[in-house]
Design an enzyme around this catalytic site. Structure first.
Site, PDB file in Angstrom:
ATOM      1  N   HIS A  55       0.840  -1.191   0.000  1.00  0.00           N
ATOM      2  CA  HIS A  55       0.000   0.000   0.000  1.00  0.00           C
ATOM      3  C   HIS A  55       0.877   1.243   0.000  1.00  0.00           C
ATOM      4  CE1 HIS A  55      -3.863  -2.091   1.694  1.00  0.00           C
ATOM      5  NE2 HIS A  55      -3.407  -2.654   0.594  1.00  0.00           N
ATOM      6  N   GLU A 108       1.328   3.631   2.136  1.00  0.00           N
ATOM      7  CA  GLU A 108       2.083   3.863   3.365  1.00  0.00           C
ATOM      8  C   GLU A 108       3.314   2.959   3.440  1.00  0.00           C
ATOM      9  OE1 GLU A 108      -2.374   4.113   4.552  1.00  0.00           O
ATOM     10  OE2 GLU A 108      -1.137   3.167   3.005  1.00  0.00           O
ATOM     11  N   ARG A 145     -11.295   3.990 -20.979  1.00  0.00           N
ATOM     12  CA  ARG A 145     -11.406   2.528 -20.843  1.00  0.00           C
ATOM     13  C   ARG A 145     -10.342   1.987 -19.891  1.00  0.00           C
ATOM     14  NH1 ARG A 145     -12.081  -0.182 -26.889  1.00  0.00           N
ATOM     15  NH2 ARG A 145     -14.198   0.557 -27.375  1.00  0.00           N
ATOM     16  N   ALA A 185     -26.153   7.309 -34.978  1.00  0.00           N
ATOM     17  CA  ALA A 185     -26.043   6.275 -36.017  1.00  0.00           C
ATOM     18  C   ALA A 185     -27.097   6.538 -37.085  1.00  0.00           C
ATOM     19  CB  ALA A 185     -26.253   4.884 -35.413  1.00  0.00           C
ATOM     20  N   ARG A 241      -6.120  -1.124 -26.595  1.00  0.00           N
ATOM     21  CA  ARG A 241      -5.098  -1.364 -27.611  1.00  0.00           C
ATOM     22  C   ARG A 241      -3.916  -0.445 -27.332  1.00  0.00           C
ATOM     23  NH1 ARG A 241     -10.121  -1.805 -29.874  1.00  0.00           N
ATOM     24  NH2 ARG A 241     -10.303   0.388 -30.463  1.00  0.00           N
ATOM     25  N   ASP A 297     -21.974  -3.472 -34.976  1.00  0.00           N
ATOM     26  CA  ASP A 297     -20.612  -2.967 -35.190  1.00  0.00           C
ATOM     27  C   ASP A 297     -19.522  -4.025 -35.104  1.00  0.00           C
ATOM     28  OD1 ASP A 297     -21.766  -0.478 -35.411  1.00  0.00           O
ATOM     29  OD2 ASP A 297     -21.336   0.110 -33.341  1.00  0.00           O
TER      30      ASP A 297
END
Length: 376
Positions: free
Chosen positions: A57, A59, A191, A169, A214, A207
């Site tokens: 952690h 600390e 992401r 779309a 990536r 799609d």
């Protein structure tokens, strides 16, 4: 004795600890981002941040750097030091054993295993504690972790790409690519901070996306982590009618996938694919799903879906942030919009948003907004 008073010096060093904590935002999940700065005689003698669950952690890392200089020092920590044995020993005890004289804490840990116990442990050992220093900034470090602990559900961000007239779309479903390559790089950074990427089977069928991170498209993120540290969020698909098949592109990429269904199918799936069954009729209960995901230690859900799922999440009062990338293009009427939800009958029924950030990303406009909570 605990106090809430703090000096300009405390604020300065706590800001340093907050900046350190941000270094872990791509790697720590499901643990929170935490930073620690050790100061002795007004000099920084040790600093550290939590990098990954199972590793030291913040600390612990700061104490290792400080060594004997931790004796009599003040520790600035963005989250209350833990008081229990998990994968690592309790940090509160580590600070005590090192001889730290004072601990300044940005916020109490909402984790029921801690929740004030770390402060009590420090005070019982004679360590002076000051709390709630830059609490708002510390909370902003961990919206997902705090949501899971306090609301028992993940923090939900809905990402949408649209034209300037609000179309996502064409009427027959085509949507790649409305927004720019710069926006797609920006999306990869979001992401990378999430625990899960959620979509619906309609998007998969229309799609055929990969929905993975990536490395070549991560932009500035690559200055914060190595390719070996890259953590793939779990990919979740709402698929109540079992329409996603092993032949879809995302299935061929070996990182965890969760297919949320009414019933399992008997197809042959690779080992990284799990079918999660939520029994019932019709659309999957989104509130129930979020509860299930929280129990699986998922802090932050990034949604990339069409207007039906996006609208369903908004109607269910589950959306914490909306991130819209608007391209300088016009699509015209009769195409798909941002959210599918019932039309309002009066201006007073409009969904009010609070704009949190507005900027250009390449040639696109990026808006980050929070819906105002509906009263239940």
């Amino acid at each position: 004795m605990s106090s809430k008073w703090s000096s300009v010096v405390d604020i300065e060093f706590m800001q340093q600890a907050i900046n350190l904590a941000k270094l872990g935002r791509y790697t720590t999940t499901p643990n929170p981002n935490v930073g620690c700065v050790l100061v002795n005689d007004n000099q920084v003698v040790g600093q550290g941040y939590h990098q990954k669950a199972g590793l030291g952690h913040a600390e612990v890392n700061a104490l290792a750097q400080a060594g004997e200089l931790a004796q009599g020092a003040t520790a600035y920590v963005t989250l209350e030091p833990c008081s229990h044995f998990g994968r690592t020993p309790p940090c509160a005890q580590g600070l005590i054993d090192a001889g730290v004289a004072r601990v300044v804490i940005a916020m109490v840990d909402p984790n029921p295993q801690v929740a004030g116990r770390g402060i009590k442990m420090l005070e019982a050992a004679g360590v002076s504690v000051t709390s709630n220093v830059l609490e708002a900034q510390a909370r902003a470090l961990n919206p997902g972790f705090l949501s899971r602990m306090e609301r028992k559900r993940p923090f939900v961000q809905v990402k949408l790409g649209s034209t300037l007239d609000g179309c996502t779309a064409l009427s027959h479903g085509q949507s790649q690519w409305i927004t720019s390559a710069d926006s797609r790089v920006d999306v990869q950074a979001f992401r990378a901070q999430s625990c899960a990427i959620l979509t619906g089977s309609n998007t998969v069928l229309a799609d055929n996306p990969s929905l993975n991170l990536r490395w070549d498209e991560l932009g500035k993120v690559k200055s914060s982590i190595t390719e070996q540290q890259l953590r793939q969020p779990i990919r979740i698909v709402l698929d109540s009618k079992n329409r996603v098949k092993p032949s879809h592109k995302m299935i061929s990429i070996e990182s965890s996938i969760l297919l949320v269904r009414r019933t399992q199918d008997a197809l042959s799936w690779p080992s990284h694919v799990e079918q999660l069954v939520i029994p019932g009729q019709g659309a999957i209960d989104l509130t129930q799903l979020m509860s299930v995901l929280a129990k699986r230690d998922i802090n932050l859900v990034w949604v990339e879906a069409g207007q039906t799922l996006s609208g369903g999440l908004l109607e269910a009062n589950l959306v914490d942030e909306i991130i819209i990338y608007q391209a300088p293009k016009l699509m015209g009427s009769n195409n798909k919009g941002l959210f599918s939800m019932p039309s309002v009958q009066g201006i007073e029924q409009l969904v009010d948003l609070t704009i949190k950030d507005l900027r250009m990303v390449g040639q696109d406009i990026r808006v980050i907004a929070s819906p105002q909570r509906k009263q239940s």
